[in-house]
Design a protein around this motif. Structure first.
Motif, PDB file in Angstrom:
ATOM      1  N   ALA A 281       0.832  -1.205   0.000  1.00 20.51           N
ATOM      2  CA  ALA A 281       0.000   0.000   0.000  1.00 20.51           C
ATOM      3  C   ALA A 281       0.866   1.254   0.000  1.00 20.51           C
ATOM      4  CB  ALA A 281      -0.920  -0.003   1.226  1.00 20.51           C
ATOM      5  N   GLU A 282       0.254   2.334  -0.414  1.00 19.60           N
ATOM      6  CA  GLU A 282       0.928   3.627  -0.313  1.00 19.60           C
ATOM      7  C   GLU A 282       1.296   3.860   1.153  1.00 19.60           C
ATOM      8  OE1 GLU A 282      -1.493   6.706  -2.250  1.00 19.60           O
ATOM      9  OE2 GLU A 282      -2.259   5.091  -3.513  1.00 19.60           O
ATOM     10  N   LEU A 283       2.407   4.522   1.362  1.00 23.08           N
ATOM     11  CA  LEU A 283       2.903   4.905   2.691  1.00 23.08           C
ATOM     12  C   LEU A 283       3.556   3.755   3.461  1.00 23.08           C
ATOM     13  CD1 LEU A 283      -0.158   7.061   3.868  1.00 23.08           C
ATOM     14  CD2 LEU A 283       1.863   7.847   2.631  1.00 23.08           C
ATOM     15  N   ALA A 284       3.699   2.589   2.844  1.00 22.75           N
ATOM     16  CA  ALA A 284       4.250   1.437   3.570  1.00 22.75           C
ATOM     17  C   ALA A 284       5.762   1.523   3.756  1.00 22.75           C
ATOM     18  CB  ALA A 284       3.888   0.134   2.852  1.00 22.75           C
ATOM     19  N   GLY A 285       6.446   2.264   2.896  1.00 20.70           N
ATOM     20  CA  GLY A 285       7.898   2.381   3.019  1.00 20.70           C
ATOM     21  C   GLY A 285       8.667   1.669   1.919  1.00 20.70           C
ATOM     22  N   LYS A 286       8.007   1.389   0.805  1.00 19.06           N
ATOM     23  CA  LYS A 286       8.647   0.660  -0.298  1.00 19.06           C
ATOM     24  C   LYS A 286       9.876   1.384  -0.835  1.00 19.06           C
ATOM     25  CE  LYS A 286       4.852   0.686  -2.576  1.00 19.06           C
ATOM     26  NZ  LYS A 286       4.043   1.276  -1.510  1.00 19.06           N
ATOM     27  N   SER A 287       9.737   2.664  -1.123  1.00 16.49           N
ATOM     28  CA  SER A 287      10.849   3.405  -1.744  1.00 16.49           C
ATOM     29  C   SER A 287      12.076   3.415  -0.843  1.00 16.49           C
ATOM     30  CB  SER A 287      10.435   4.844  -2.058  1.00 16.49           C
ATOM     31  OG  SER A 287       9.381   4.855  -2.979  1.00 16.49           O
ATOM     32  N   TRP A 288      11.858   3.640   0.433  1.00 17.46           N
ATOM     33  CA  TRP A 288      13.003   3.680   1.345  1.00 17.46           C
ATOM     34  C   TRP A 288      13.694   2.315   1.399  1.00 17.46           C
ATOM     35  CZ3 TRP A 288      14.676   1.218   5.739  1.00 17.46           C
ATOM     36  CH2 TRP A 288      15.835   1.769   6.307  1.00 17.46           C
ATOM     37  N   LEU A 289      12.909   1.253   1.547  1.00 21.89           N
ATOM     38  CA  LEU A 289      13.513  -0.078   1.613  1.00 21.89           C
ATOM     39  C   LEU A 289      14.213  -0.438   0.310  1.00 21.89           C
ATOM     40  CD1 LEU A 289      11.079  -2.255   3.687  1.00 21.89           C
ATOM     41  CD2 LEU A 289      13.543  -2.089   3.970  1.00 21.89           C
TER      42      LEU A 289
ATOM     43  N   ILE B  45       5.610  -5.097   1.363  1.00 18.20           N
ATOM     44  CA  ILE B  45       5.882  -4.161   2.451  1.00 18.20           C
ATOM     45  C   ILE B  45       4.544  -3.725   3.038  1.00 18.20           C
ATOM     46  CG2 ILE B  45       7.070  -2.038   3.110  1.00 18.20           C
ATOM     47  CD1 ILE B  45       8.895  -4.089   1.665  1.00 18.20           C
ATOM     48  N   LYS B  46       4.418  -3.871   4.342  1.00 21.20           N
ATOM     49  CA  LYS B  46       3.160  -3.468   4.987  1.00 21.20           C
ATOM     50  C   LYS B  46       3.434  -2.676   6.248  1.00 21.20           C
ATOM     51  CE  LYS B  46       0.849  -6.609   7.245  1.00 21.20           C
ATOM     52  NZ  LYS B  46       0.057  -7.743   7.683  1.00 21.20           N
ATOM     53  N   PHE B  47       2.463  -1.878   6.621  1.00 19.97           N
ATOM     54  CA  PHE B  47       2.574  -1.082   7.839  1.00 19.97           C
ATOM     55  C   PHE B  47       1.639  -1.651   8.897  1.00 19.97           C
ATOM     56  CE2 PHE B  47       0.069   1.411   4.658  1.00 19.97           C
ATOM     57  CZ  PHE B  47      -1.193   1.096   5.122  1.00 19.97           C
ATOM     58  N   PRO B  48       1.887  -1.326  10.173  1.00 21.17           N
ATOM     59  CA  PRO B  48       0.969  -1.774  11.227  1.00 21.17           C
ATOM     60  C   PRO B  48      -0.403  -1.124  11.036  1.00 21.17           C
ATOM     61  CG  PRO B  48       3.015  -0.912  12.160  1.00 21.17           C
ATOM     62  CD  PRO B  48       3.018  -0.579  10.706  1.00 21.17           C
ATOM     63  N   GLU B  49      -1.426  -1.820  11.429  1.00 25.93           N
ATOM     64  CA  GLU B  49      -2.788  -1.293  11.274  1.00 25.93           C
ATOM     65  C   GLU B  49      -3.071  -0.303  12.399  1.00 25.93           C
ATOM     66  OE1 GLU B  49      -5.913  -3.506   9.887  1.00 25.93           O
ATOM     67  OE2 GLU B  49      -4.692  -4.537   8.397  1.00 25.93           O
ATOM     68  N   ASP B  50      -2.527   0.899  12.241  1.00 28.45           N
ATOM     69  CA  ASP B  50      -2.595   1.936  13.268  1.00 28.45           C
ATOM     70  C   ASP B  50      -2.835   3.283  12.583  1.00 28.45           C
ATOM     71  OD1 ASP B  50      -2.042   3.909  15.145  1.00 28.45           O
ATOM     72  OD2 ASP B  50      -0.066   3.132  15.675  1.00 28.45           O
ATOM     73  N   SER B  51      -4.030   3.819  12.748  1.00 29.14           N
ATOM     74  CA  SER B  51      -4.388   5.079  12.080  1.00 29.14           C
ATOM     75  C   SER B  51      -3.468   6.228  12.463  1.00 29.14           C
ATOM     76  CB  SER B  51      -5.833   5.467  12.404  1.00 29.14           C
ATOM     77  OG  SER B  51      -6.712   4.574  11.792  1.00 29.14           O
TER      78      SER B  51
ATOM     79  N   PRO C  60      -6.914   7.759   6.585  1.00 33.51           N
ATOM     80  CA  PRO C  60      -6.118   6.594   6.996  1.00 33.51           C
ATOM     81  C   PRO C  60      -6.804   5.248   6.747  1.00 33.51           C
ATOM     82  CG  PRO C  60      -5.872   8.324   8.613  1.00 33.51           C
ATOM     83  CD  PRO C  60      -6.919   8.801   7.627  1.00 33.51           C
ATOM     84  N   GLY C  61      -8.096   5.184   6.943  1.00 30.51           N
ATOM     85  CA  GLY C  61      -8.817   3.924   6.731  1.00 30.51           C
ATOM     86  C   GLY C  61      -8.705   3.409   5.306  1.00 30.51           C
ATOM     87  N   TRP C  62      -8.610   4.326   4.350  1.00 38.14           N
ATOM     88  CA  TRP C  62      -8.484   3.915   2.954  1.00 38.14           C
ATOM     89  C   TRP C  62      -7.181   3.152   2.731  1.00 38.14           C
ATOM     90  CZ3 TRP C  62      -5.284   4.524  -1.251  1.00 38.14           C
ATOM     91  CH2 TRP C  62      -5.823   4.164  -2.486  1.00 38.14           C
ATOM     92  N   TYR C  63      -6.099   3.619   3.362  1.00 41.58           N
ATOM     93  CA  TYR C  63      -4.800   2.955   3.213  1.00 41.58           C
ATOM     94  C   TYR C  63      -4.826   1.564   3.855  1.00 41.58           C
ATOM     95  CZ  TYR C  63      -3.407   7.585   1.744  1.00 41.58           C
ATOM     96  OH  TYR C  63      -3.338   8.781   1.075  1.00 41.58           O
ATOM     97  N   LEU C  64      -5.551   1.451   4.966  1.00 39.32           N
ATOM     98  CA  LEU C  64      -5.699   0.136   5.600  1.00 39.32           C
ATOM     99  C   LEU C  64      -6.470  -0.810   4.680  1.00 39.32           C
ATOM    100  CD1 LEU C  64      -6.488   1.305   9.233  1.00 39.32           C
ATOM    101  CD2 LEU C  64      -4.411   0.147   8.460  1.00 39.32           C
TER     102      LEU C  64
END
Length: 191
Positions: free
Chosen positions: A12-20, A116-122, A146-150
């Motif tokens: 998902a967007e904002l997960a950190g793909k580019s940095w990793l 790449i995934k992020f924690p489910e935390d708004s 935030p819910g859309w990204y989740l």
């Protein structure tokens, strides 16, 4: 014998793909660089902006597949590919797209997925949104709650499970976290 790495970073967007990806690239490129004049040790493709989730996504990905075949003896890192097009089509156009044939070709090229995934935390997502806006102000034009990204991440999870490509799941609780890049490098046999 050199076995090139063919990696697709999805999530998902904002997960950190580019940095990793930048961390993995920074390891692979100098290690496999051949001429010190061009950055030929690893090729990084990022092609989703304005393409995935549209009528042209599949066609563009088909062309990328031709490029990947041409570069099959090189290290390739792709920032979003067919899984992203499936998810974006579903979320933006309520359309389903089929990538079975392309995925068969990706499998022949030994592509692997790093999900790449992020924690489910708004709250954490709100912070990532602010970080993104600070770096890329134009992101505001496509900004979501935030819910859309989740929800987007859950769609990725469903599609990754269906994929026939090998996959590794990386959860980015906090960035930067250099141990995550190490985990990827170990998984691909580099460490």
């Amino acid at each position: 014998y050199f076995m090139p790495h063919h990696l697709i970073f999805e999530g998902a967007e904002l997960a950190g793909k580019s940095w990793l990806m930048s961390q993995v690239y920074d390891y692979l490129e100098p290690k496999y660089n051949q001429n010190k004049v061009t950055l030929d040790g690893c090729h990084w493709f990022n092609s989703d902006v304005g393409v995935y989730g549209t009528e042209i996504g599949q066609k563009v990905i088909g062309h990328y597949l031709k490029i990947f075949n041409e570069l099959k003896d090189k290290n390739l890192m792709v920032e979003k590919l067919h899984i992203s097009d499936i998810v974006y089509n579903r979320l933006h156009r309520r359309a389903e797209v089929d990538y079975k044939l392309i995925e068969n070709e990706l499998k022949k090229l030994d592509f692997k997925i790093i999900f790449i995934k992020f924690p489910e935390d708004s709250g954490a997502i709100k912070k990532r949104i602010q970080d993104r806006l600070n770096i890329y102000p134009h992101y505001e034009r496509i900004l979501r709650e935030p819910g859309w990204y989740l929800d987007q991440q859950r769609e990725y999870e469903k599609e990754i499970k269906k994929s026939q490509l090998l996959s590794l799941i990386i959860e980015t609780k906090q960035l930067p976290d250099y141990s995550l890049a190490e985990k990827i490098l170990k998984w691909i046999g580099e460490k």
